[in-house]
Design a protein around this motif. Structure first.
Motif, mmCIF file in Angstrom:
data_model
loop_
_atom_site.group_PDB
_atom_site.id
_atom_site.type_symbol
_atom_site.label_atom_id
_atom_site.label_comp_id
_atom_site.label_asym_id
_atom_site.label_seq_id
_atom_site.Cartn_x
_atom_site.Cartn_y
_atom_site.Cartn_z
ATOM 1 N N MET A 1 10.993 0.710 17.552
ATOM 2 C CA MET A 1 10.277 1.197 16.289
ATOM 3 C C MET A 1 9.057 0.497 16.002
ATOM 4 S SD MET A 1 12.739 0.608 13.259
ATOM 5 C CE MET A 1 12.595 -0.920 12.213
ATOM 6 N N LEU A 2 9.295 -0.859 16.112
ATOM 7 C CA LEU A 2 7.866 -1.662 15.884
ATOM 8 C C LEU A 2 6.889 -1.358 16.749
ATOM 9 C CD1 LEU A 2 9.424 -4.996 14.586
ATOM 10 C CD2 LEU A 2 8.549 -3.056 13.184
ATOM 11 N N ASN A 3 7.142 -1.316 18.239
ATOM 12 C CA ASN A 3 6.301 -1.078 19.252
ATOM 13 C C ASN A 3 5.762 0.434 19.164
ATOM 14 O OD1 ASN A 3 6.630 -3.260 20.362
ATOM 15 N ND2 ASN A 3 8.206 -2.692 22.001
ATOM 16 N N ALA B 1 6.924 -0.041 10.533
ATOM 17 C CA ALA B 1 6.705 -1.074 9.909
ATOM 18 C C ALA B 1 8.212 -1.496 9.438
ATOM 19 C CB ALA B 1 5.847 -1.322 8.895
ATOM 20 N N TYR B 2 8.483 -2.919 9.481
ATOM 21 C CA TYR B 2 9.973 -3.288 9.104
ATOM 22 C C TYR B 2 9.747 -4.320 7.775
ATOM 23 C CZ TYR B 2 14.562 -5.418 8.917
ATOM 24 O OH TYR B 2 15.991 -5.705 8.594
ATOM 25 N N ARG B 3 10.646 -4.034 6.788
ATOM 26 C CA ARG B 3 10.410 -5.375 5.580
ATOM 27 C C ARG B 3 11.834 -5.659 5.271
ATOM 28 N NH1 ARG B 3 9.111 -6.440 0.163
ATOM 29 N NH2 ARG B 3 7.179 -7.585 0.359
ATOM 30 N N PRO B 4 12.394 -6.750 5.764
ATOM 31 C CA PRO B 4 13.758 -7.100 5.291
ATOM 32 C C PRO B 4 13.588 -7.637 3.778
ATOM 33 C CG PRO B 4 12.999 -8.896 6.732
ATOM 34 C CD PRO B 4 11.569 -7.652 6.392
ATOM 35 N N HIS B 5 14.767 -8.011 2.962
ATOM 36 C CA HIS B 5 14.670 -8.730 1.803
ATOM 37 C C HIS B 5 14.102 -7.573 0.691
ATOM 38 C CE1 HIS B 5 15.568 -12.289 4.150
ATOM 39 N NE2 HIS B 5 14.514 -12.324 4.543
ATOM 40 N N PRO C 1 0.919 -1.135 0.087
ATOM 41 C CA PRO C 1 -0.090 0.251 0.028
ATOM 42 C C PRO C 1 0.927 1.380 -0.054
ATOM 43 C CG PRO C 1 -0.319 -1.304 1.958
ATOM 44 C CD PRO C 1 0.621 -2.268 1.284
ATOM 45 N N ASP C 2 0.329 2.368 -0.493
ATOM 46 C CA ASP C 2 1.113 3.654 -0.460
ATOM 47 C C ASP C 2 1.354 4.035 0.854
ATOM 48 O OD1 ASP C 2 0.337 3.406 -3.188
ATOM 49 O OD2 ASP C 2 -0.671 5.350 -3.209
ATOM 50 N N GLN C 3 2.646 4.613 0.922
ATOM 51 C CA GLN C 3 3.276 5.231 2.187
ATOM 52 C C GLN C 3 3.250 6.547 2.448
ATOM 53 O OE1 GLN C 3 3.865 2.668 4.818
ATOM 54 N NE2 GLN C 3 3.054 1.118 3.326
ATOM 55 N N GLU C 4 3.281 7.120 3.619
ATOM 56 C CA GLU C 4 3.470 8.331 3.779
ATOM 57 C C GLU C 4 4.830 8.832 3.723
ATOM 58 O OE1 GLU C 4 2.117 9.766 7.548
ATOM 59 O OE2 GLU C 4 2.783 12.118 7.261
ATOM 60 N N ILE C 5 5.689 7.688 4.600
ATOM 61 C CA ILE C 5 7.249 7.944 4.653
ATOM 62 C C ILE C 5 7.829 6.812 4.637
ATOM 63 C CG2 ILE C 5 7.299 8.440 6.921
ATOM 64 C CD1 ILE C 5 9.334 10.491 6.538
ATOM 65 N N VAL C 6 8.807 6.729 3.608
ATOM 66 C CA VAL C 6 9.599 5.279 3.770
ATOM 67 C C VAL C 6 10.931 5.642 4.178
ATOM 68 C CG1 VAL C 6 10.472 3.500 2.174
ATOM 69 C CG2 VAL C 6 8.204 4.081 2.110
ATOM 70 N N PRO D 1 6.241 5.366 9.617
ATOM 71 C CA PRO D 1 7.241 4.893 8.784
ATOM 72 C C PRO D 1 7.311 3.586 8.257
ATOM 73 C CG PRO D 1 8.479 5.119 10.782
ATOM 74 C CD PRO D 1 7.006 5.486 11.171
ATOM 75 N N LEU D 2 7.575 3.083 7.105
ATOM 76 C CA LEU D 2 7.999 1.750 6.747
ATOM 77 C C LEU D 2 9.504 1.469 6.164
ATOM 78 C CD1 LEU D 2 7.403 -1.328 5.416
ATOM 79 C CD2 LEU D 2 7.124 -0.134 3.165
ATOM 80 N N VAL D 3 10.091 1.028 7.124
ATOM 81 C CA VAL D 3 11.571 0.663 6.817
ATOM 82 C C VAL D 3 11.886 -0.406 5.886
ATOM 83 C CG1 VAL D 3 13.906 0.049 7.907
ATOM 84 C CG2 VAL D 3 12.094 1.321 9.004
ATOM 85 N N LEU D 4 12.440 0.032 4.715
ATOM 86 C CA LEU D 4 13.034 -1.221 3.752
ATOM 87 C C LEU D 4 14.417 -1.519 4.052
ATOM 88 C CD1 LEU D 4 11.280 0.109 0.473
ATOM 89 C CD2 LEU D 4 10.387 -1.670 1.921
ATOM 90 N N ASP D 5 14.759 -2.730 4.271
ATOM 91 C CA ASP D 5 15.974 -3.183 4.453
ATOM 92 C C ASP D 5 16.485 -3.993 3.501
ATOM 93 O OD1 ASP D 5 18.286 -2.965 6.042
ATOM 94 O OD2 ASP D 5 17.653 -4.068 7.702
#
Ligand SMILES: Cc1cc2nc3c(=O)[nH]c(=O)nc-3n(C[C@H](O)[C@H](O)[C@H](O)COP(=O)(O)OP(=O)(O)OC[C@H]3O[C@@H](n4cnc5c(N)ncnc54)[C@H](O)[C@@H]3O)c2cc1C
Ligand code: FES
Lengths: 100, 373
Positions: B172-174, B178-182, B5-10, B32-36
């Protein structure tokens, strides 16, 4: 806990925490201790939990004991020797003395 | 349909820097969504020496010295906030740090460095003391004869670095991140309403984007009109078995962790891209450690590892919001442990309030631009 599957040909005497034990001359220190019913050889440094030999192949470092005054030796990697003195450990090794 | 889904800030990158920024954004109510990257991607955040270090930093760059001092002073309350948001105690100790000199020339060099910083900062300079052997031995009786002296500064300290990394992630999760590896981002395309981030995993539209990808920033920054040049710098560290406490302070080359292990570090290699550890370097590190604390000669080394620093050409951080691509910011630095409170509070707060000047605008990436004819 452990049962010998054959009778040892030769025995040696080791001293474990002040107690004399007759053990298989071909055993590692870890096998000798386990054979004598000693499953806990130290307490973990961080949480003080009981620890004993686990992997028996030098990887896990759970089997640390003091052998002839040298701290933190891996019991599973050291063969027994007649007259060897072994003590169980509590807390972290000291850096003074007992070194190699 | 887009993958996410669209994010406000990544936030791109989930090392110490990205996690600190995301923790701070989430604490101020953003999600925030963290892409790792991948589990095995190079992460300075898993390889570092864990110092909260001020001494000698900012020679010729008093703004960097001030930024570092501010971080060190923020650390106690930051550690308390991390504990509250994550339940994890990062083991902060700020009992002071030593730089041990094993030669007169080293002593002269370090004395000059701390002197320069003290002079440039005047009243604001952190305390430090230049000690000879006897004065050092009074504070640290275990030092060896080869230690000719030391610089001591009370503001320096350390943390348990892996617990810091974990605390930031759990915290940050608490707090609602949100966190997304790979999820390696290979392309950032500016779009109406934000930025399209794509990779082999899929794509996501982000209203705003914070680049915090360590050395990965170098490739990503130009896609949003920023620049993030880096130098290769590899560091190597040795770790011993756990020992009864013998060194209650910390130092640049040796520290005893809260659990008793002794970390010995850290080397500087500029000319290699291989991550493998090097025996010759290990022996130099070990020999210095034993000359500093002779009783370590009896102690076993259990592990050694190496990591690549995130090092800009002048060693200073880059904090910048893109002027050509509003909504895109870059946050990267060489001392991500020390500076974590600044990233989590000052930098994140500025991003939340849409302030386009980060850290007073003192650390732009454009400073490395060489005019081309
Ligand atoms: C040997 C050594 C000792 C150090 N000692 C200290 C010290 O004592 N004190 C101190 O303050 N600092 C120290 N540092 C520095 C500190 O570790 C770093 O400043 C900090 O870890 C940098 O964090 P980072 O998040 O920027 O980078 P990294 O930890 O490298 O993380 C970058 C992240 O971004 C991800 N990523 C990269 N590219 C992409 C992409 N395209 N898309 C998505 N994700 C991506 C990666 O997977 C990774 O998770 C040391 C560093 C080293 C190597
Ligand atoms: S039992 Fe695992 S190292 Fe000895």
């Amino acid at each position: 806990m452990f049962r010998k599957i054959e009778n040892p040909k030769d025995l040696v005497t080791i001293v474990v925490d002040g107690r004399e034990l007759e053990v298989d001359a071909t055993a590692s220190v870890a096998a000798a201790l386990l054979g004598a019913g000693m499953a806990t050889v130290r307490r973990s440094v961080v949480t003080d939990q009981p620890r004993g030999p686990y992997c028996l192949m030098g990887i896990c470092f759970e089997c640390l004991v003091t052998i002839d005054g040298v701290q933190n030796r891996q019991a599973c990697m050291v063969p027994v020797r007649d007259g060897m003195t072994i003590s169980s450990q509590r807390g972290a090794r000291t850096t003074q003395g007992g070194g190699r | 349909m887009r993958t996410l889904p669209d994010q406000e800030i990544v936030v791109v990158g989930g090392g110490l820097v990205g996690a600190a920024v995301a923790w701070g954004l989430a604490r101020k109510g953003l999600a925030p969504l963290v892409l790792d990257g991948e589990d095995l991607s190079h992460r300075a955040s898993r390889a570092n020496f864990a110092l909260v270090w001020v001494q000698g930093k900012g020679v010729g760059a008093p703004h960097y010295a001030r930024w570092t001092i501010a971080a060190a002073r923020r650390w106690p309350s930051f550690a308390a906030d991390l504990l509250e948001t994550s339940g994890i105690d990062v083991g902060l100790r700020q009992r002071g740090g030593f730089t041990f000199a094993l030669a007169g020339s080293e002593m002269a060099m370090w004395t000059e460095e701390v002197g320069c910083v003290a002079e440039a900062l005047g009243e604001d300079a952190p305390d430090h003391a230049v000690l000879d052997h006897a004065e050092t031995a009074r504070m640290v009786p275990a030092i060896g004869r080869d230690v000719v002296g030391a610089i001591y500064s009370p503001l320096d300290g350390d943390v348990n670095s892996l617990r810091l990394f974990r605390a930031l992630h759990v915290g940050m999760l608490n707090l609602g991140a949100a966190y997304r590896p790979h999820s390696d981002v290979t392309e950032i395309v500016p779009k109406a309403g934000g930025f399209l981030l794509t990779g082999a995993w899929g794509e996501v539209l982000a209203g705003r984007v914070v680049l915090a990808a360590g050395n990965g920033n170098t490739r990503l920054a130009p896609m949003v009109g920023l620049s993030a040049p880096t130098l290769q710098s590899k560091g190597q560290i040795l770790v011993t078995e756990k020992c009864a406490p013998f060194f209650p302070y910390t130092s640049t080359t040796l520290r005893q962790t809260d659990e008793g292990g002794v970390m010995i570090g850290d080397s500087q290699e500029a000319d290699t891209s291989s991550i493998a550890t090097d025996q010759d370097i290990s022996s130099v590190l070990a020999s210095r450690a034993v000359r500093t604390f002779p009783q370590l000669a009896a102690v076993n080394v259990l592990r050694s590892w190496s990591g690549f620093r995130v090092k800009t050409p002048d060693g200073l951080p880059i904090y910048e919001c893109s002027s050509t691509h509003p909504g895109a910011c870059l946050v990267m630095c060489h001392s991500g442990v020390t500076l974590a409170p600044n990233h989590a509070e000052l930098v994140a707060d500025a991003i939340v309030s849409r302030d386009t000047t980060l850290a007073g605008g003192l650390f732009p990436g454009g400073r490395f631009h060489v005019p081309q004819d």
